[in-house]
Motif scaffolding. Structure first.
Motif, PDB file in Angstrom:
ATOM      1  N   UNK A  73       0.769  -1.384   0.467  1.00  0.00           N
ATOM      2  CA  UNK A  73      -0.153  -0.279  -0.156  1.00  0.00           C
ATOM      3  C   UNK A  73       1.024   0.873  -0.159  1.00  0.00           C
ATOM      4  N   UNK A  74       1.681   1.056   0.261  1.00  0.00           N
ATOM      5  CA  UNK A  74       2.418   2.543   0.467  1.00  0.00           C
ATOM      6  C   UNK A  74       3.228   2.507  -1.149  1.00  0.00           C
ATOM      7  N   UNK A  75       4.073   1.657  -1.097  1.00  0.00           N
ATOM      8  CA  UNK A  75       4.571   1.819  -2.611  1.00  0.00           C
ATOM      9  C   UNK A  75       3.090   2.124  -3.591  1.00  0.00           C
ATOM     10  N   UNK A  76       2.476   1.998  -3.903  1.00  0.00           N
ATOM     11  CA  UNK A  76       1.227   2.291  -4.186  1.00  0.00           C
ATOM     12  C   UNK A  76       0.694   3.710  -3.781  1.00  0.00           C
ATOM     13  N   UNK A  77       1.001   4.426  -2.484  1.00  0.00           N
ATOM     14  CA  UNK A  77       0.517   5.466  -2.382  1.00  0.00           C
ATOM     15  C   UNK A  77       2.124   6.189  -2.822  1.00  0.00           C
ATOM     16  N   UNK A  78       3.473   6.151  -2.744  1.00  0.00           N
ATOM     17  CA  UNK A  78       4.032   7.000  -3.129  1.00  0.00           C
ATOM     18  C   UNK A  78       4.361   6.985  -4.897  1.00  0.00           C
ATOM     19  N   UNK A  79       3.990   5.624  -5.305  1.00  0.00           N
ATOM     20  CA  UNK A  79       3.244   5.933  -7.049  1.00  0.00           C
ATOM     21  C   UNK A  79       2.742   7.334  -7.262  1.00  0.00           C
ATOM     22  N   UNK A  80       1.442   7.168  -6.785  1.00  0.00           N
ATOM     23  CA  UNK A  80       0.745   7.982  -6.739  1.00  0.00           C
ATOM     24  C   UNK A  80       0.958   9.552  -7.189  1.00  0.00           C
ATOM     25  N   UNK A  81       1.827   9.597  -5.478  1.00  0.00           N
ATOM     26  CA  UNK A  81       2.435   9.872  -5.158  1.00  0.00           C
ATOM     27  C   UNK A  81       2.956  11.195  -6.799  1.00  0.00           C
ATOM     28  N   UNK A  82       4.071  10.357  -6.650  1.00  0.00           N
ATOM     29  CA  UNK A  82       4.869  10.390  -7.626  1.00  0.00           C
ATOM     30  C   UNK A  82       4.882  10.555  -9.388  1.00  0.00           C
ATOM     31  N   UNK A  83       3.320  10.585  -9.580  1.00  0.00           N
ATOM     32  CA  UNK A  83       2.411  10.888 -10.893  1.00  0.00           C
ATOM     33  C   UNK A  83       1.767  12.024 -10.201  1.00  0.00           C
ATOM     34  N   UNK A  84       1.394  12.451  -9.322  1.00  0.00           N
ATOM     35  CA  UNK A  84       0.241  13.694  -8.955  1.00  0.00           C
ATOM     36  C   UNK A  84       1.498  15.032  -8.980  1.00  0.00           C
ATOM     37  N   UNK A  85       2.942  14.164  -8.567  1.00  0.00           N
ATOM     38  CA  UNK A  85       4.034  15.509  -8.641  1.00  0.00           C
ATOM     39  C   UNK A  85       4.255  15.713  -9.606  1.00  0.00           C
ATOM     40  N   UNK A  86       4.328  15.491 -11.012  1.00  0.00           N
ATOM     41  CA  UNK A  86       4.238  15.095 -12.106  1.00  0.00           C
ATOM     42  C   UNK A  86       4.219  16.415 -12.782  1.00  0.00           C
ATOM     43  N   UNK A  87       1.980  16.128 -12.252  1.00  0.00           N
ATOM     44  CA  UNK A  87       1.193  16.943 -12.975  1.00  0.00           C
ATOM     45  C   UNK A  87       1.092  18.084 -12.097  1.00  0.00           C
ATOM     46  N   UNK A  95      -1.264  12.323   0.910  1.00  0.00           N
ATOM     47  CA  UNK A  95      -0.446  12.561   1.551  1.00  0.00           C
ATOM     48  C   UNK A  95      -0.517  11.926   2.777  1.00  0.00           C
ATOM     49  N   UNK A  96      -1.823  12.685   3.844  1.00  0.00           N
ATOM     50  CA  UNK A  96      -2.183  12.052   5.241  1.00  0.00           C
ATOM     51  C   UNK A  96      -2.344  10.077   4.980  1.00  0.00           C
ATOM     52  N   UNK A  97      -2.769   9.653   4.022  1.00  0.00           N
ATOM     53  CA  UNK A  97      -3.268   8.557   3.915  1.00  0.00           C
ATOM     54  C   UNK A  97      -1.700   7.832   4.488  1.00  0.00           C
ATOM     55  N   UNK A  98      -0.824   8.494   3.497  1.00  0.00           N
ATOM     56  CA  UNK A  98       0.494   7.840   3.525  1.00  0.00           C
ATOM     57  C   UNK A  98       1.045   8.032   4.655  1.00  0.00           C
ATOM     58  N   UNK A  99       1.075   8.699   5.238  1.00  0.00           N
ATOM     59  CA  UNK A  99       1.295   8.854   6.820  1.00  0.00           C
ATOM     60  C   UNK A  99       0.900   8.083   8.146  1.00  0.00           C
ATOM     61  N   UNK A 123       9.042   7.094   2.119  1.00  0.00           N
ATOM     62  CA  UNK A 123       7.862   7.777   2.469  1.00  0.00           C
ATOM     63  C   UNK A 123       8.047   8.937   3.793  1.00  0.00           C
ATOM     64  N   UNK A 124       8.664   8.596   4.907  1.00  0.00           N
ATOM     65  CA  UNK A 124       8.669   9.895   5.785  1.00  0.00           C
ATOM     66  C   UNK A 124       9.359  10.859   5.421  1.00  0.00           C
ATOM     67  N   UNK A 125      10.153  10.556   4.366  1.00  0.00           N
ATOM     68  CA  UNK A 125      11.359  11.394   3.634  1.00  0.00           C
ATOM     69  C   UNK A 125      10.235  12.574   2.934  1.00  0.00           C
ATOM     70  N   UNK A 126       9.383  11.573   1.865  1.00  0.00           N
ATOM     71  CA  UNK A 126       8.378  11.918   1.434  1.00  0.00           C
ATOM     72  C   UNK A 126       7.175  13.248   2.229  1.00  0.00           C
ATOM     73  N   UNK A 127       6.649  12.088   3.159  1.00  0.00           N
ATOM     74  CA  UNK A 127       6.005  13.194   3.646  1.00  0.00           C
ATOM     75  C   UNK A 127       6.808  14.614   4.536  1.00  0.00           C
ATOM     76  N   UNK A 128       8.422  15.014   5.181  1.00  0.00           N
ATOM     77  CA  UNK A 128       9.260  16.082   5.544  1.00  0.00           C
ATOM     78  C   UNK A 128       9.253  16.427   4.761  1.00  0.00           C
ATOM     79  N   UNK A 129       9.688  16.473   3.200  1.00  0.00           N
ATOM     80  CA  UNK A 129       9.725  17.283   2.586  1.00  0.00           C
ATOM     81  C   UNK A 129       8.243  17.777   2.400  1.00  0.00           C
ATOM     82  N   UNK A 130       7.330  17.731   2.496  1.00  0.00           N
ATOM     83  CA  UNK A 130       6.128  18.751   2.411  1.00  0.00           C
ATOM     84  C   UNK A 130       5.930  19.384   3.489  1.00  0.00           C
TER      85      UNK A 130
END
Length: 133
Positions: A73-87, A95-99, A123-130
Protein backbone atom coordinates in the motif's frame (compact mmCIF):
# COMPACT_ATOMS: atom_id res chain seq x y z
CA UNK A 1 -2.77 -75.71 20.90
CA UNK A 2 -3.89 -72.19 19.97
CA UNK A 3 -6.94 -71.73 17.82
CA UNK A 4 -7.71 -68.61 15.81
CA UNK A 5 -11.34 -67.63 15.22
CA UNK A 6 -11.03 -65.45 12.14
CA UNK A 7 -9.77 -61.99 11.42
CA UNK A 8 -10.62 -59.34 13.96
CA UNK A 9 -12.03 -61.72 16.54
CA UNK A 10 -9.81 -60.07 19.12
CA UNK A 11 -8.79 -63.11 21.17
CA UNK A 12 -7.07 -66.44 20.74
CA UNK A 13 -8.20 -69.34 22.94
CA UNK A 14 -6.69 -72.63 23.88
CA UNK A 15 -8.52 -75.71 22.85
CA UNK A 16 -10.56 -77.22 25.63
CA UNK A 17 -10.85 -74.01 27.69
CA UNK A 18 -13.66 -71.52 27.69
CA UNK A 19 -13.14 -67.79 27.47
CA UNK A 20 -12.74 -65.80 30.64
CA UNK A 21 -15.41 -63.23 31.38
CA UNK A 22 -18.55 -62.62 29.41
CA UNK A 23 -17.39 -59.43 27.64
CA UNK A 24 -14.14 -60.78 26.18
CA UNK A 25 -11.54 -58.38 24.81
CA UNK A 26 -8.54 -56.82 26.52
CA UNK A 27 -8.60 -55.84 30.16
CA UNK A 28 -6.04 -54.10 32.32
CA UNK A 29 -4.93 -55.56 35.61
CA UNK A 30 -5.98 -53.95 38.88
CA UNK A 31 -2.75 -51.92 39.27
CA UNK A 32 -2.86 -50.50 35.72
CA UNK A 33 -6.08 -48.52 36.24
CA UNK A 34 -4.41 -46.12 38.69
CA UNK A 35 -1.77 -45.11 36.13
CA UNK A 36 -4.25 -44.15 33.38
CA UNK A 37 -4.31 -40.40 34.25
CA UNK A 38 -0.51 -40.28 34.25
CA UNK A 39 -0.41 -41.95 30.84
CA UNK A 40 -3.03 -39.53 29.50
CA UNK A 41 -1.06 -36.54 30.79
CA UNK A 42 2.16 -37.88 29.28
CA UNK A 43 0.44 -38.24 25.91
CA UNK A 44 -1.13 -34.79 26.17
CA UNK A 45 2.14 -33.00 26.98
CA UNK A 46 3.72 -33.25 23.50
CA UNK A 47 0.47 -32.22 21.81
CA UNK A 48 0.17 -29.23 24.15
CA UNK A 49 3.69 -28.16 23.20
CA UNK A 50 2.73 -28.57 19.55
CA UNK A 51 -0.31 -26.35 20.04
CA UNK A 52 1.80 -23.70 21.72
CA UNK A 53 4.23 -23.83 18.82
CA UNK A 54 1.37 -23.35 16.37
CA UNK A 55 0.03 -20.43 18.37
CA UNK A 56 3.50 -18.92 18.43
CA UNK A 57 3.94 -19.14 14.65
CA UNK A 58 0.45 -18.06 13.64
CA UNK A 59 0.83 -14.47 14.89
CA UNK A 60 4.22 -14.19 13.14
CA UNK A 61 2.68 -15.25 9.85
CA UNK A 62 -0.21 -12.84 10.39
CA UNK A 63 2.20 -10.01 11.23
CA UNK A 64 4.18 -10.73 8.08
CA UNK A 65 1.02 -10.70 5.97
CA UNK A 66 -0.11 -7.39 7.47
CA UNK A 67 3.34 -5.87 6.98
CA UNK A 68 3.45 -7.08 3.38
CA UNK A 69 0.04 -5.51 2.66
CA UNK A 70 1.13 -2.27 4.35
CA UNK A 71 4.35 -2.19 2.31
CA UNK A 72 2.46 -2.74 -0.93
CA UNK A 73 0.00 0.00 0.00
CA UNK A 74 2.87 2.41 0.77
CA UNK A 75 4.47 1.65 -2.58
CA UNK A 76 1.14 2.31 -4.29
CA UNK A 77 0.72 5.62 -2.48
CA UNK A 78 4.31 6.64 -3.28
CA UNK A 79 3.77 5.84 -6.97
CA UNK A 80 0.54 7.84 -7.01
CA UNK A 81 2.31 10.70 -5.23
CA UNK A 82 5.00 10.65 -7.91
CA UNK A 83 2.35 10.93 -10.64
CA UNK A 84 0.67 13.80 -8.79
CA UNK A 85 3.98 15.61 -8.38
CA UNK A 86 4.65 15.30 -12.12
CA UNK A 87 1.20 16.72 -12.88
CA UNK A 88 1.85 19.66 -10.55
CA UNK A 89 -0.73 19.11 -7.80
CA UNK A 90 -0.66 16.94 -4.70
CA UNK A 91 -3.76 15.62 -2.95
CA UNK A 92 -3.50 16.28 0.83
CA UNK A 93 -5.59 13.16 1.51
CA UNK A 94 -2.93 11.06 -0.20
CA UNK A 95 -0.27 12.55 2.07
CA UNK A 96 -2.40 11.76 5.14
CA UNK A 97 -2.89 8.18 3.94
CA UNK A 98 0.84 7.84 3.38
CA UNK A 99 1.52 9.18 6.88
CA UNK A 100 -0.87 6.63 8.38
CA UNK A 101 0.76 3.79 6.44
CA UNK A 102 4.29 4.85 7.41
CA UNK A 103 3.55 3.98 11.04
CA UNK A 104 2.79 0.35 11.75
CA UNK A 105 3.76 -2.95 13.23
CA UNK A 106 7.08 -4.50 12.25
CA UNK A 107 7.17 -7.81 10.41
CA UNK A 108 8.40 -10.97 12.14
CA UNK A 109 10.61 -11.95 9.19
CA UNK A 110 13.85 -9.95 9.44
CA UNK A 111 14.27 -9.48 5.68
CA UNK A 112 10.66 -8.38 5.26
CA UNK A 113 10.98 -6.05 8.26
CA UNK A 114 14.08 -4.46 6.69
CA UNK A 115 12.27 -3.94 3.36
CA UNK A 116 9.21 -2.43 5.04
CA UNK A 117 11.44 -0.15 7.12
CA UNK A 118 13.14 1.11 3.94
CA UNK A 119 9.79 1.80 2.26
CA UNK A 120 8.54 3.51 5.40
CA UNK A 121 11.68 5.66 5.55
CA UNK A 122 11.12 6.75 1.94
CA UNK A 123 7.50 7.62 2.75
CA UNK A 124 8.60 9.68 5.79
CA UNK A 125 11.16 11.53 3.66
CA UNK A 126 8.45 12.47 1.16
CA UNK A 127 6.19 13.58 4.00
CA UNK A 128 8.98 15.66 5.60
CA UNK A 129 9.62 17.38 2.25
CA UNK A 130 6.04 18.54 2.34
CA UNK A 131 6.06 19.53 6.01
CA UNK A 132 3.95 16.60 7.27
CA UNK A 133 4.98 14.27 10.04
Amino acid sequence: MVGIRGVGAGAATRAGRGTRGAGGGFRLGPGAEASEPAAAQAAAAPSAIGLLALQETAPAAERDARARRRGEAMLGELAALQVELLSGRVDPARLQALAALAEGEAAADPMLAESIAAISLRARIELARRGIG
